[in-house]
Design an enzyme around this catalytic site. Sequence first.
Site, PDB file in Angstrom:
ATOM      1  N   CYS A  24       0.836  -1.194   0.000  1.00 57.89           N
ATOM      2  CA  CYS A  24       0.000   0.000   0.000  1.00 57.89           C
ATOM      3  C   CYS A  24       0.875   1.249   0.000  1.00 57.89           C
ATOM      4  CB  CYS A  24      -0.866   0.046   1.263  1.00 57.89           C
ATOM      5  SG  CYS A  24      -1.854  -1.413   1.517  1.00 57.89           S
ATOM      6  N   GLY A  53      -0.550   0.582  -5.089  1.00 60.70           N
ATOM      7  CA  GLY A  53      -1.844  -0.024  -4.831  1.00 60.70           C
ATOM      8  C   GLY A  53      -2.875   0.459  -5.820  1.00 60.70           C
ATOM      9  N   ASN A 127       0.383   1.069   5.887  1.00 64.44           N
ATOM     10  CA  ASN A 127       1.071   0.215   4.914  1.00 64.44           C
ATOM     11  C   ASN A 127       1.919  -0.774   5.707  1.00 64.44           C
ATOM     12  OD1 ASN A 127       3.915   0.705   2.673  1.00 64.44           O
ATOM     13  ND2 ASN A 127       2.462  -0.960   2.753  1.00 64.44           N
ATOM     14  N   GLY A 128       1.675  -2.045   5.497  1.00 61.10           N
ATOM     15  CA  GLY A 128       2.434  -3.061   6.216  1.00 61.10           C
ATOM     16  C   GLY A 128       1.519  -4.175   6.684  1.00 61.10           C
ATOM     17  N   TYR A 267      11.819  -3.978  -6.887  1.00 57.88           N
ATOM     18  CA  TYR A 267      10.624  -3.997  -7.715  1.00 57.88           C
ATOM     19  C   TYR A 267       9.618  -2.908  -7.383  1.00 57.88           C
ATOM     20  CZ  TYR A 267       5.905  -5.354  -9.016  1.00 57.88           C
ATOM     21  OH  TYR A 267       4.624  -5.327  -9.470  1.00 57.88           O
TER      22      TYR A 267
HETATM   23  P1  AMP Z   1       6.267 -14.041 -11.902  1.00 60.21           P
HETATM   24  O1  AMP Z   1       5.705 -13.684 -13.237  1.00 60.21           O
HETATM   25  O2  AMP Z   1       5.272 -14.724 -11.020  1.00 60.21           O
HETATM   26  O3  AMP Z   1       7.572 -14.772 -11.942  1.00 60.21           O
HETATM   27  O4  AMP Z   1       6.555 -12.676 -11.140  1.00 60.21           O
HETATM   28  C1  AMP Z   1       7.667 -11.902 -11.484  1.00 60.21           C
HETATM   29  C2  AMP Z   1       7.204 -10.674 -12.204  1.00 60.21           C
HETATM   30  O5  AMP Z   1       6.201 -10.020 -11.452  1.00 60.21           O
HETATM   31  C3  AMP Z   1       8.358  -9.715 -12.373  1.00 60.21           C
HETATM   32  O6  AMP Z   1       8.326  -9.239 -13.703  1.00 60.21           O
HETATM   33  C4  AMP Z   1       8.105  -8.606 -11.369  1.00 60.21           C
HETATM   34  O7  AMP Z   1       8.300  -7.348 -11.984  1.00 60.21           O
HETATM   35  C5  AMP Z   1       6.674  -8.786 -10.922  1.00 60.21           C
HETATM   36  N1  AMP Z   1       6.570  -8.899  -9.456  1.00 60.21           N
HETATM   37  C6  AMP Z   1       7.483  -9.350  -8.599  1.00 60.21           C
HETATM   38  N2  AMP Z   1       7.015  -9.305  -7.329  1.00 60.21           N
HETATM   39  C7  AMP Z   1       5.783  -8.818  -7.387  1.00 60.21           C
HETATM   40  C8  AMP Z   1       4.780  -8.524  -6.415  1.00 60.21           C
HETATM   41  N3  AMP Z   1       4.974  -8.733  -5.131  1.00 60.21           N
HETATM   42  N4  AMP Z   1       3.614  -8.031  -6.847  1.00 60.21           N
HETATM   43  C9  AMP Z   1       3.397  -7.830  -8.153  1.00 60.21           C
HETATM   44  N5  AMP Z   1       4.301  -8.085  -9.118  1.00 60.21           N
HETATM   45  C10 AMP Z   1       5.481  -8.573  -8.750  1.00 60.21           C
END
Ligand code: AMP
Length: 498
Positions: A24, A53, A127-128, A267
């Site tokens: 968030c 978010g 947030n948390g 990220y």
């Molecule tokens: P995946 O497709 O499941 O391997 O997730 C990795 C991709 O999702 C990467 O391109 C990241 O940019 C993105 N990503 C990584 N962690 C998160 C997260 N917690 N929430 C949303 N997107 C994520």
Amino acid sequence: MKDRNYGRLTRLTGSNNGKLHEECGVFGIYHTGSRRDAASLVYYGLFSLQHRGQESAGIAALHDGVIECRRGMGLVGDVFDHRAISALRGHAAIGHVRYSTAGSSSIENAQPFVSRFKLGSIAVAHNGTLTNADVVRELLEDAGAGFTSSSDSEVIINLIAKNYKKGLEKALTDTIKFIKGSYALAVLTGDAIVGARDPNGIRPLCLGKLDKGWILASESCAIDAVGGNFIRDIEPGEVVIIKQDDVLSFTFSEKTRRAVCAFEYVYFARPDSTIDSVDVYGARIRAGEILGRESAVTADLVIGVPDSGIPAAIGYGRATGTPFGLGIVKSKYVGRTFIAPDQSTRERAVSVKHNVIASEVRNKRVVLIDDSIVRGTTSRRLVSILKAAGAREVHIRVCSPPVRFPCYFGIDTPHRRDLISNMNSVSELCASLKADSLAFISLEGLLESLDRTGGGTPAAKTDRLQDRTFSSGYCLGCFSGEYPIPVAGETLSQTEDR
Ligand code: AMP
């Protein structure tokens, strides 16, 4: 002071039945002069925190001692139009954007929460994730407190309310001493806004200044968005109370140890933000350079998975001399696919989200840089479409170490069995993604990219490289399984025992 409830403005005592408080963003404004448009600045602040978010948004504003709040599902621009913002008058306001896991997407979970009690009203944006919310809730219930939701934010708001007769400062200290977990809080009271960060500072929060006023924001990019000046990060374990021209700051915990979430840099945060003195863009560039040093491969082109993979691809290109190009285009209008409830929906969403610029990759050996691999959905699809577009080879380089452990503090990393790096070795994963090679940055490399000292002395560097735990100043729980706060069933970092 009382809450008002009219038109589409809702008075909220909170009623949440789902899982809460994943990723968030929080924001707050306090005008010390005559301006009464705090809510409209919060609106712009939330816009620039929208990446944190996209499920719901809300603003609570304080006008003549009355807290009014509006929350809704969707993006900030969906929830608020000009009329809605103009209706929220006042010199102080806080706001929240929320991003949750699938299944808990409902208006009851939108924030800020507002609570009215004997001595006044307060609004809380959080947030948390609290790790002891259930226990505290039970204690409060035993003491007669009423709950209308299962939200951990309601725990916070009830604790503050319970202690309010001791005065705001003491109520906050007592509340914060009770709760465990990660929290960056923006609180609105009858005459102040308050910011607080947990003793490990897992989630970011910073302080900014307006010409006549103050700003609290999850990220510094939101301070820029409203024309403010960044003053400083709120320290781990610090509470800041902003009231008229006074900014009162105190540390509520003697045991503070910075363990800011490394994934914020990898990220989550915007690249134009600086968190705890480390600029996010610079950290991503450095991660790419380090990847180039650790696992270079002969190639004709390096491309990044938008958005967070792009600076790392630039860094990798600089370090290895590989030409950097775009190669992949991301639709700006698709939300984060990660939260789609099932794998087939996620795969379909990923197809809409990314496409290849075929003319850029055809007949080339391509290095594809992503910030992380979680379930593997994104990389698998990208390898496939790059090859279909004529790429001769696709080498995946990842600027975070393998994500093997769940996050308990606010990043939506799934259950261990869904974390593809937990279930597979690097070579198995490479084969399953159908890539020509796969390498992750080392944990030491990640820490080097996040180094606040710019390298420091050789001795400091050696210390840092040997320091694989959160005493590096970062929470690395999703990579190492060692968490800065005790989590049932998980290893507590040994440094906690010292
Ligand atoms: P995946 O497709 O499941 O391997 O997730 C990795 C991709 O999702 C990467 O391109 C990241 O940019 C993105 N990503 C990584 N962690 C998160 C997260 N917690 N929430 C949303 N997107 C994520």
